[in-house]
Design a protein around this motif. Structure first.
Motif, PDB file in Angstrom:
ATOM      1  N   LYS A  94       0.935  -1.198  -0.117  1.00  0.00           N
ATOM      2  CA  LYS A  94      -0.082   0.004   0.057  1.00  0.00           C
ATOM      3  C   LYS A  94       0.789   1.134   0.117  1.00  0.00           C
ATOM      4  CE  LYS A  94      -3.814  -2.355   0.396  1.00  0.00           C
ATOM      5  NZ  LYS A  94      -4.071  -3.196  -0.544  1.00  0.00           N
ATOM      6  N   VAL A  95       1.800   1.231  -0.743  1.00  0.00           N
ATOM      7  CA  VAL A  95       2.849   2.386  -0.749  1.00  0.00           C
ATOM      8  C   VAL A  95       2.216   3.198  -1.813  1.00  0.00           C
ATOM      9  CG1 VAL A  95       5.004   3.353  -1.350  1.00  0.00           C
ATOM     10  CG2 VAL A  95       4.951   1.075  -0.167  1.00  0.00           C
ATOM     11  N   ASP A  96       2.132   4.518  -1.548  1.00  0.00           N
ATOM     12  CA  ASP A  96       1.428   5.417  -2.489  1.00  0.00           C
ATOM     13  C   ASP A  96       2.147   5.254  -3.898  1.00  0.00           C
ATOM     14  OD1 ASP A  96       0.578   7.885  -4.051  1.00  0.00           O
ATOM     15  OD2 ASP A  96       0.355   8.904  -2.361  1.00  0.00           O
ATOM     16  N   PRO A  97       1.393   5.012  -4.875  1.00  0.00           N
ATOM     17  CA  PRO A  97       2.204   4.975  -6.454  1.00  0.00           C
ATOM     18  C   PRO A  97       2.610   6.043  -6.734  1.00  0.00           C
ATOM     19  CG  PRO A  97      -0.303   4.322  -6.512  1.00  0.00           C
ATOM     20  CD  PRO A  97      -0.202   4.953  -5.119  1.00  0.00           C
ATOM     21  N   ALA A  98       2.565   7.496  -6.300  1.00  0.00           N
ATOM     22  CA  ALA A  98       3.364   8.659  -6.437  1.00  0.00           C
ATOM     23  C   ALA A  98       4.517   8.300  -5.743  1.00  0.00           C
ATOM     24  CB  ALA A  98       2.588   9.904  -6.132  1.00  0.00           C
ATOM     25  N   VAL A  99       4.729   7.813  -4.708  1.00  0.00           N
ATOM     26  CA  VAL A  99       5.961   7.636  -3.797  1.00  0.00           C
ATOM     27  C   VAL A  99       6.812   6.658  -4.856  1.00  0.00           C
ATOM     28  CG1 VAL A  99       6.989   6.694  -1.906  1.00  0.00           C
ATOM     29  CG2 VAL A  99       5.074   8.343  -1.803  1.00  0.00           C
ATOM     30  N   ILE A 100       6.253   5.775  -5.128  1.00  0.00           N
ATOM     31  CA  ILE A 100       6.925   4.561  -5.920  1.00  0.00           C
ATOM     32  C   ILE A 100       7.600   5.093  -7.240  1.00  0.00           C
ATOM     33  CG2 ILE A 100       6.766   2.203  -6.923  1.00  0.00           C
ATOM     34  CD1 ILE A 100       4.559   1.577  -5.236  1.00  0.00           C
ATOM     35  N   ALA A 110       6.830  13.762  -1.990  1.00  0.00           N
ATOM     36  CA  ALA A 110       6.074  14.996  -1.547  1.00  0.00           C
ATOM     37  C   ALA A 110       6.065  14.805  -0.102  1.00  0.00           C
ATOM     38  CB  ALA A 110       4.633  15.012  -2.336  1.00  0.00           C
ATOM     39  N   ASP A 111       5.920  13.706   0.694  1.00  0.00           N
ATOM     40  CA  ASP A 111       5.826  13.566   1.830  1.00  0.00           C
ATOM     41  C   ASP A 111       7.319  13.775   2.862  1.00  0.00           C
ATOM     42  OD1 ASP A 111       6.319  11.989   4.429  1.00  0.00           O
ATOM     43  OD2 ASP A 111       4.096  11.406   4.141  1.00  0.00           O
ATOM     44  N   PRO A 112       7.549  14.917   3.391  1.00  0.00           N
ATOM     45  CA  PRO A 112       8.859  15.117   3.775  1.00  0.00           C
ATOM     46  C   PRO A 112       9.519  14.298   4.935  1.00  0.00           C
ATOM     47  CG  PRO A 112       7.093  16.887   4.626  1.00  0.00           C
ATOM     48  CD  PRO A 112       6.211  15.937   3.732  1.00  0.00           C
ATOM     49  N   ARG A 113       8.661  13.406   5.613  1.00  0.00           N
ATOM     50  CA  ARG A 113       9.092  12.615   6.524  1.00  0.00           C
ATOM     51  C   ARG A 113       9.478  11.058   5.476  1.00  0.00           C
ATOM     52  NH1 ARG A 113       9.264  10.190  11.714  1.00  0.00           N
ATOM     53  NH2 ARG A 113       8.815   8.007  12.046  1.00  0.00           N
ATOM     54  N   GLN A 115      10.531  11.428   2.441  1.00  0.00           N
ATOM     55  CA  GLN A 115      11.618  11.958   1.637  1.00  0.00           C
ATOM     56  C   GLN A 115      12.902  11.968   2.517  1.00  0.00           C
ATOM     57  OE1 GLN A 115      12.080  12.609  -1.418  1.00  0.00           O
ATOM     58  NE2 GLN A 115      14.396  13.229  -1.016  1.00  0.00           N
ATOM     59  N   ALA A 116      12.683  12.267   3.886  1.00  0.00           N
ATOM     60  CA  ALA A 116      13.844  12.125   4.792  1.00  0.00           C
ATOM     61  C   ALA A 116      14.488  10.873   4.824  1.00  0.00           C
ATOM     62  CB  ALA A 116      13.560  12.910   6.167  1.00  0.00           C
ATOM     63  N   LEU A 117      13.610   9.980   5.118  1.00  0.00           N
ATOM     64  CA  LEU A 117      13.866   8.646   5.233  1.00  0.00           C
ATOM     65  C   LEU A 117      14.620   7.959   3.758  1.00  0.00           C
ATOM     66  CD1 LEU A 117      13.754   5.949   6.606  1.00  0.00           C
ATOM     67  CD2 LEU A 117      11.586   5.293   5.757  1.00  0.00           C
ATOM     68  N   ARG A 118      13.967   8.217   2.597  1.00  0.00           N
ATOM     69  CA  ARG A 118      14.620   7.997   1.522  1.00  0.00           C
ATOM     70  C   ARG A 118      16.060   8.474   1.247  1.00  0.00           C
ATOM     71  NH1 ARG A 118      13.087  10.337  -3.909  1.00  0.00           N
ATOM     72  NH2 ARG A 118      14.292   9.139  -5.275  1.00  0.00           N
ATOM     73  N   THR A 119      16.108   9.788   1.642  1.00  0.00           N
ATOM     74  CA  THR A 119      17.574  10.391   1.426  1.00  0.00           C
ATOM     75  C   THR A 119      18.656   9.815   2.370  1.00  0.00           C
ATOM     76  OG1 THR A 119      16.294  12.539   0.942  1.00  0.00           O
ATOM     77  CG2 THR A 119      18.468  12.576   1.662  1.00  0.00           C
ATOM     78  N   PHE A 120      18.245   9.607   3.391  1.00  0.00           N
ATOM     79  CA  PHE A 120      19.165   9.185   4.418  1.00  0.00           C
ATOM     80  C   PHE A 120      19.505   7.657   3.933  1.00  0.00           C
ATOM     81  CE2 PHE A 120      20.474   6.618   8.142  1.00  0.00           C
ATOM     82  CZ  PHE A 120      21.565   7.466   8.701  1.00  0.00           C
ATOM     83  N   ALA A 121      18.581   6.622   3.532  1.00  0.00           N
ATOM     84  CA  ALA A 121      18.783   5.471   3.045  1.00  0.00           C
ATOM     85  C   ALA A 121      19.803   5.520   1.657  1.00  0.00           C
ATOM     86  CB  ALA A 121      17.477   4.592   2.728  1.00  0.00           C
ATOM     87  N   ALA A 122      19.437   6.322   0.942  1.00  0.00           N
ATOM     88  CA  ALA A 122      20.239   6.514  -0.352  1.00  0.00           C
ATOM     89  C   ALA A 122      21.658   7.064   0.043  1.00  0.00           C
ATOM     90  CB  ALA A 122      19.560   7.545  -1.304  1.00  0.00           C
ATOM     91  N   THR A 123      21.733   7.932   0.999  1.00  0.00           N
ATOM     92  CA  THR A 123      22.889   8.377   1.357  1.00  0.00           C
ATOM     93  C   THR A 123      23.827   7.210   1.979  1.00  0.00           C
ATOM     94  OG1 THR A 123      22.393  10.476   1.713  1.00  0.00           O
ATOM     95  CG2 THR A 123      24.213  10.151   2.696  1.00  0.00           C
ATOM     96  N   VAL A 124      23.214   6.492   3.022  1.00  0.00           N
ATOM     97  CA  VAL A 124      23.907   5.617   3.546  1.00  0.00           C
ATOM     98  C   VAL A 124      24.669   4.583   2.526  1.00  0.00           C
ATOM     99  CG1 VAL A 124      23.716   3.400   4.977  1.00  0.00           C
ATOM    100  CG2 VAL A 124      22.971   5.461   5.864  1.00  0.00           C
ATOM    101  N   ALA A 142      13.371  14.843  11.168  1.00  0.00           N
ATOM    102  CA  ALA A 142      12.217  14.172  10.582  1.00  0.00           C
ATOM    103  C   ALA A 142      11.361  13.123  11.669  1.00  0.00           C
ATOM    104  CB  ALA A 142      12.517  13.482   9.149  1.00  0.00           C
ATOM    105  N   GLY A 143      11.986  12.886  12.562  1.00  0.00           N
ATOM    106  CA  GLY A 143      11.314  12.070  13.460  1.00  0.00           C
ATOM    107  C   GLY A 143      11.889  10.713  13.761  1.00  0.00           C
ATOM    108  N   TYR A 144      13.097  10.401  13.169  1.00  0.00           N
ATOM    109  CA  TYR A 144      13.613   9.251  13.110  1.00  0.00           C
ATOM    110  C   TYR A 144      14.600   9.174  14.342  1.00  0.00           C
ATOM    111  CZ  TYR A 144      11.073   7.890   8.825  1.00  0.00           C
ATOM    112  OH  TYR A 144      10.112   7.757   8.188  1.00  0.00           O
TER     113      TYR A 144
END
Length: 192
Positions: A94-100, A110-113, A115-124, A142-144
């Motif tokens: 049930k991941v939003d198709p726009a996120v995928i 678009a979702d900042p939280r 996006q922060a998770l995605r950015t961190f995982a990509a950077t790692v 971002a709350g992590y």
């Protein structure tokens, strides 16, 4: 047979230790993905992947967050097989198709939280774990937390096995991936 001579094993051609695992995968999934069939060449690799996959389900992430991390890592590793598979697994979660679509295209979410998770995982993934204090601070803003940082590593280790295996073998897509094929927008072989 795949590129570099990898056999797409089944329970009759694999080492007995791998055959038992392939039987479990068949029972759980209803089929044996080609990734598992390639990994069956090494009972240790097949067991490691399956074990990490199970442990990943125990992280602090929701199913949506877990899939965002997986997709971000897969994008960075340019794994066409896993991107196709995880696109459909993400839809099932049930991941939003726009996120995928954003992750597949290398665009911002678009979702900042998320996006922060995605950015961190990509950077790692891209920086092999050498993240800066400001990157950690942005992730935490971002709350992590530290647990989430370490949980990203669990997912990265899982994808390291699958992404690199697929690069070695040029694993052919499975039937369930039809319509989710992907071409990496970057050539990582020449990006370094």
């Amino acid at each position: 047979m795949t590129t570099n001579g990898f056999i797409l094993h089944d329970a009759t051609t694999a080492d007995p230790a791998s055959s038992a695992i392939l039987d479990q995968v068949q029972a759980g999934w209803g089929f044996v993905p080609n990734l598992h069939r390639v990994l069956a060449e090494s009972p240790a690799a097949l067991e490691a992947y399956g074990t990490l996959w199970g442990i990943a389900e125990k992280t602090s992430f929701t199913p949506v967050e877990r899939n965002v991390v997986y997709l971000a890592i897969i994008f960075e590793n340019a794994c066409t097989y896993c991107m196709a598979g995880h696109t459909n697994l993400s839809k099932m979660a049930k991941v939003d198709p726009a996120v995928i679509a954003a992750i597949r295209a290398g665009d911002a979410i678009a979702d900042p939280r998320l996006q922060a998770l995605r950015t961190f995982a990509a950077t790692v993934t891209r920086e092999r774990g050498m993240v800066s204090a400001s990157e950690v601070a942005a992730f935490k803003a971002a709350g992590y937390d530290n647990r989430a940082m370490l949980d990203v590593l669990v997912l990265a280790a899982t994808k390291l096995i699958s992404n690199y295996t697929n690069h070695f073998a040029d694993t052919p897509n499975d039937a369930f991936m039809k319509g989710a094929e992907w071409t990496a927008p970057i050539d990582l072989k020449h990006a370094a």
